[in-house]
Design a protein around this motif. Structure first.
Motif, mmCIF file in Angstrom:
data_model
loop_
_atom_site.group_PDB
_atom_site.id
_atom_site.type_symbol
_atom_site.label_atom_id
_atom_site.label_comp_id
_atom_site.label_asym_id
_atom_site.label_seq_id
_atom_site.Cartn_x
_atom_site.Cartn_y
_atom_site.Cartn_z
ATOM 1 N N TYR A 192 0.713 -1.422 0.103
ATOM 2 C CA TYR A 192 -0.150 0.098 0.013
ATOM 3 C C TYR A 192 0.740 1.371 -0.108
ATOM 4 O O TYR A 192 0.587 2.395 -0.674
ATOM 5 N N PHE A 193 1.798 1.381 0.808
ATOM 6 C CA PHE A 193 2.686 2.459 0.947
ATOM 7 C C PHE A 193 4.014 2.432 -0.149
ATOM 8 O O PHE A 193 4.477 3.382 -0.437
ATOM 9 N N SER A 194 4.159 1.353 -0.733
ATOM 10 C CA SER A 194 5.447 1.386 -1.721
ATOM 11 C C SER A 194 5.471 2.369 -2.847
ATOM 12 O O SER A 194 6.541 2.560 -3.274
ATOM 13 N N GLY A 195 4.283 2.835 -3.079
ATOM 14 C CA GLY A 195 4.307 3.974 -4.235
ATOM 15 C C GLY A 195 4.370 5.419 -3.858
ATOM 16 O O GLY A 195 4.506 6.221 -4.491
ATOM 17 N N MET A 196 4.339 5.431 -2.631
ATOM 18 C CA MET A 196 4.632 6.829 -1.822
ATOM 19 C C MET A 196 5.863 7.492 -1.790
ATOM 20 O O MET A 196 6.944 6.579 -1.889
ATOM 21 N N SER A 197 5.915 8.604 -1.865
ATOM 22 C CA SER A 197 7.264 9.372 -2.031
ATOM 23 C C SER A 197 7.943 9.308 -0.441
ATOM 24 O O SER A 197 7.150 9.041 0.570
ATOM 25 N N ARG A 198 9.084 9.553 -0.352
ATOM 26 C CA ARG A 198 9.860 9.320 0.961
ATOM 27 C C ARG A 198 9.338 10.379 1.840
ATOM 28 O O ARG A 198 9.339 10.255 3.025
ATOM 29 N N GLU A 199 9.061 11.517 1.313
ATOM 30 C CA GLU A 199 8.356 12.623 1.891
ATOM 31 C C GLU A 199 7.097 12.368 2.688
ATOM 32 O O GLU A 199 7.114 12.641 3.932
ATOM 33 N N LYS A 200 6.259 11.614 2.037
ATOM 34 C CA LYS A 200 4.811 11.243 2.338
ATOM 35 C C LYS A 200 5.145 10.048 3.365
ATOM 36 O O LYS A 200 4.590 10.142 4.630
ATOM 37 N N LEU A 201 6.104 9.074 3.272
ATOM 38 C CA LEU A 201 6.363 7.996 4.300
ATOM 39 C C LEU A 201 6.821 8.729 5.603
ATOM 40 O O LEU A 201 6.674 8.140 6.410
ATOM 41 N N GLU A 202 7.561 9.646 5.604
ATOM 42 C CA GLU A 202 7.776 10.232 6.906
ATOM 43 C C GLU A 202 6.846 10.897 7.814
ATOM 44 O O GLU A 202 7.185 10.495 8.896
#
Length: 329
Positions: A192-202
């Motif tokens: 689910y999270f794999s396509g998100m940017s590093r900034e979002k994942l933070e």
């Protein structure tokens, strides 16, 4: 010979004194400036703004909706409205629970089954997200042993999907709880999270069972995540070496939920420890009690006074409404 023995004893004494002095200086917070002190504690709202209940004799299968206190506000846990209320009250982050659905989504819902809190039966995975929307998530709440049900009929269409929550609050921080120990849920959440940017994942942190967290970290090694196993590994290794200031690898890029009664025994507590963990990209959240119940929190301004006066780390609360204005104070 006697002179030599006295010299050796004296040398050992001063070595011991020097070592103790080094440990004290290296771990005291007296000489470290807290650059977050003026900001006050950072607040994590457990399940948003929720109805609270007696914790006495509670078990894993206890239906907490059947033992709530007399309601003081209209919000139900894990709903978008409760999260909005929490952020407006000053929450810096909201904790929520995720459960898989029949159609491959994540529902935001706490309990193992639907039976306690809703008018449905079974598990979320038995239903599609659209079907879960039809349930009344306020159906089972009672503060008087079943004489009245103040939220019955008011919870239809209130169970959100994870996607709805993150779209509604794109710039807010969330702590996601995987309630099971199923590795497949960790894999699914990583996808689910794999396509998100590093900034979002933070903005997102995950905690839960050892198996799903290990599976998630294998897929997304840079995502901040915690399980009981990772927490234990960090604390044991830190207690062995933390007096030197060394931060073990197990304490990097993770999250730590530290019970308030254990915290004072940690090397460098509070400011130096928090500073070390901040440098290691690790978030520290203090929970109430001794660790026997990690849902215990700081639920009043009086509770917060139990912490060091200069404390500016994260605290867990079940009553964010009662802590509103804490930072301004």
């Amino acid at each position: 010979m006697n002179l030599l023995k006295r010299w050796i004893r004296r040398k050992r004494f001063w070595i011991a004194v020097g070592l103790l002095l080094f440990i004290w200086i290296n771990n005291t917070s007296l000489f470290i400036g807290n650059h977050h002190e003026d900001e006050g504690p950072k607040l994590l709202a457990h399940r948003g703004l929720a109805q609270t209940f007696s914790m006495e004799n509670i078990q894993n299968d206890t239906c907490t909706a059947e033992r709530i206190y007399e309601p003081e506000h209209p919000y139900l846990e894990n709903t978008i409205s409760s999260m909005r209320a929490a952020f407006l009250a000053g929450a810096d982050m909201v904790e929520l629970d995720v459960k898989p659905t029949k159609d491959g989504q994540f529902a935001v819902f706490h309990d193992w089954t639907l039976d306690c809190r809703t008018n449905g039966q079974g598990k979320t995975v038995d239903y599609t997200m659209a079907e879960l929307k039809l349930l009344d998530i306020g159906y089972g709440y009672t503060a008087d042993g079943g004489a009245t049900y103040p939220f019955r009929g008011k919870g239809i269409n209130l169970m959100p999907s994870l996607t709805e929550v993150l779209r509604q609050f794109p710039d807010q921080n969330f702590l996601l709880h995987i309630k099971s120990n199923d590795a497949e849920e960790g894999v699914q959440l990583a996808e689910y999270f794999s396509g998100m940017s590093r900034e979002k994942l933070e903005r997102y942190t995950v905690y839960g069972g050892d198996e799903p967290i290990a599976a998630l970290k294998e897929k997304l090694p840079d995502m901040r995540a915690m399980s009981k196993e990772t927490l234990k590994e960090c604390l044991i290794s830190y207690e062995a070496s933390g007096w030197t200031g060394y931060i073990p690898s197990a304490c990097r890029n993770t999250e730590l939920h530290i019970p308030e009664k254990i915290a004072p025994w940690i090397w460098g507590w509070p400011d130096k420890f928090l500073s070390r963990m901040e440098r290691a990209d690790t978030r520290v959240i203090v929970v109430g009690g001794d660790g026997s119940d990690f849902s215990s929190g700081f639920d009043s301004l009086e509770d917060v006074k139990r912490l060091p006066s200069s404390y500016s780390g994260w605290i867990w609360t079940n009553r964010i409404d009662r802590l509103a204005g804490l930072k301004a104070d």
